[in-house]
Design an enzyme around this catalytic site. Sequence first.
Site, PDB file in Angstrom:
ATOM      1  N   GLU A   1       0.748  -1.346  -0.173  1.00  0.00           N
ATOM      2  CA  GLU A   1       0.043   0.009  -0.002  1.00  0.00           C
ATOM      3  C   GLU A   1       0.870   1.219  -0.165  1.00  0.00           C
ATOM      4  OE1 GLU A   1      -3.047  -0.095  -0.833  1.00  0.00           O
ATOM      5  OE2 GLU A   1      -4.072   0.507   1.071  1.00  0.00           O
TER       6      GLU A   1
ATOM      7  N   THR B   1      -6.100   9.215  -5.726  1.00  0.00           N
ATOM      8  CA  THR B   1      -5.808   9.536  -4.324  1.00  0.00           C
ATOM      9  C   THR B   1      -5.239  10.898  -3.967  1.00  0.00           C
ATOM     10  OG1 THR B   1      -5.937   7.046  -3.936  1.00  0.00           O
ATOM     11  CG2 THR B   1      -5.250   8.445  -2.144  1.00  0.00           C
TER      12      THR B   1
HETATM   13  P1  ADP Z   1      -7.718   1.746  -4.128  1.00  0.00           P
HETATM   14  O1  ADP Z   1      -8.375   2.400  -2.873  1.00  0.00           O
HETATM   15  O2  ADP Z   1      -9.049   1.114  -5.130  1.00  0.00           O
HETATM   16  O3  ADP Z   1      -6.890   0.585  -3.789  1.00  0.00           O
HETATM   17  P2  ADP Z   1      -5.434   3.380  -4.958  1.00  0.00           P
HETATM   18  O4  ADP Z   1      -5.539   4.683  -5.898  1.00  0.00           O
HETATM   19  O5  ADP Z   1      -4.998   3.354  -3.691  1.00  0.00           O
HETATM   20  O6  ADP Z   1      -7.045   2.813  -5.258  1.00  0.00           O
HETATM   21  O7  ADP Z   1      -4.785   2.300  -5.665  1.00  0.00           O
HETATM   22  C1  ADP Z   1      -4.856   2.213  -7.205  1.00  0.00           C
HETATM   23  C2  ADP Z   1      -3.616   2.058  -7.942  1.00  0.00           C
HETATM   24  O8  ADP Z   1      -2.556   0.939  -7.688  1.00  0.00           O
HETATM   25  C3  ADP Z   1      -3.726   2.294  -9.356  1.00  0.00           C
HETATM   26  O9  ADP Z   1      -2.845   3.114  -9.851  1.00  0.00           O
HETATM   27  C4  ADP Z   1      -3.038   0.735  -9.777  1.00  0.00           C
HETATM   28  O10 ADP Z   1      -2.437   0.772 -10.793  1.00  0.00           O
HETATM   29  C5  ADP Z   1      -2.129   0.596  -8.412  1.00  0.00           C
HETATM   30  N1  ADP Z   1      -1.993  -0.955  -8.400  1.00  0.00           N
HETATM   31  C6  ADP Z   1      -0.645  -1.649  -8.342  1.00  0.00           C
HETATM   32  N2  ADP Z   1      -1.016  -2.962  -8.316  1.00  0.00           N
HETATM   33  C7  ADP Z   1      -2.316  -3.073  -7.834  1.00  0.00           C
HETATM   34  C8  ADP Z   1      -3.132  -4.340  -7.618  1.00  0.00           C
HETATM   35  N3  ADP Z   1      -2.827  -5.503  -7.590  1.00  0.00           N
HETATM   36  N4  ADP Z   1      -4.589  -4.074  -7.456  1.00  0.00           N
HETATM   37  C9  ADP Z   1      -5.028  -2.851  -7.739  1.00  0.00           C
HETATM   38  N5  ADP Z   1      -4.367  -1.713  -8.048  1.00  0.00           N
HETATM   39  C10 ADP Z   1      -2.792  -1.615  -8.087  1.00  0.00           C
END
Ligand code: ADP
Length: 307
Positions: free
Chosen positions: A128, A181
């Site tokens: 994260e 975000t």
């Molecule tokens: P969420 O709250 O839906 O997780 P975020 O903005 O925190 O949204 O995270 C999404 C970002 O993380 C996107 O840019 C995506 O490309 C990246 N990412 C990398 N690996 C993953 C994954 N396995 N699953 C989801 N998002 C991912």
Amino acid sequence: MNEIKIFSPGTVANVSCGFDVMGFCLDNVGDEMVIRKIDQKGIRISKIEGFDLPYEVDKNVAGISALAMYEALNLDFGFEIEIYKKIKPGSGIGSSAASAVGSVFGMNELLNRPFNKTELTEFAMKGEAFISKSEHADNIGPAIFGGFILAKSVSPLQILEIPSPIDLYATIIHPQIEIKTADARALLPKEVSLQDAIKQWANLGGLVHGLHTGDYEVIKSSLQDVIVEPHRSKLIPHFNHVKKAALNAGALGSGISGSGPSIFSLSKGQETALNVKDAIEKIYSKTGIDFDIHVSKINTQGIKILN
Ligand code: ADP
């Protein structure tokens, strides 16, 4: 056992008054993943279905958290990860957290659980942190522990499990628009007034108390956010309209899920949660914006094995 299939749940972070510290786990919204032991050392991502995400282990949160755990061990074999993504990345219902949690949970099961839930949370937070540039546990915590959690402290990590009344249901609408975000963070005030701070911590204390005692009136009066929502709600089309309709349909409260664009509502009983869904659907179907909408029990188990 050499292979495991898991359900990795979606989660709602912040929960109105609990910005960055509170979260809860959803029941029927989530990804599936397969984790497999392989002879070759290291971690590899062999399949991703559903959304276009990086296969590079150091760019995909599932790989980053898996590597953090792998490096803490001294193994003469490796792991392969398959991701079946159902939660759209950037939806605000913990898409990245579901992946970060799934790999470490699956590996831990295949290794006969050398790590406890708090340690798994720490590994998953590394994934994260790659996305959000800061370590936080308000999506990871509920995905691993289930139910409601309070991430009381990140360093040292302290996750408190908060019980939830059996009749509590969530309605989640995910408008198919993108909110970064980083943009949602940039809108936040650097300072808050003492008056607002007092209201916010009174509400958070009230929410925790209401969840412990099953007092729906206290939960209802506590589900208010005077600090973040007034700024961030501007990024979500028709937010105020949706919130008003949800409350009129009987919801206890309604607010932004994570950093949006999803909006959550909490209700007492499935019937009310379904009425809230109908009321929100009525509004959003007139906007021309595509959306998904779900009604979910609070998932008190968290991430689970499917086979
Ligand atoms: P969420 O709250 O839906 O997780 P975020 O903005 O925190 O949204 O995270 C999404 C970002 O993380 C996107 O840019 C995506 O490309 C990246 N990412 C990398 N690996 C993953 C994954 N396995 N699953 C989801 N998002 C991912």
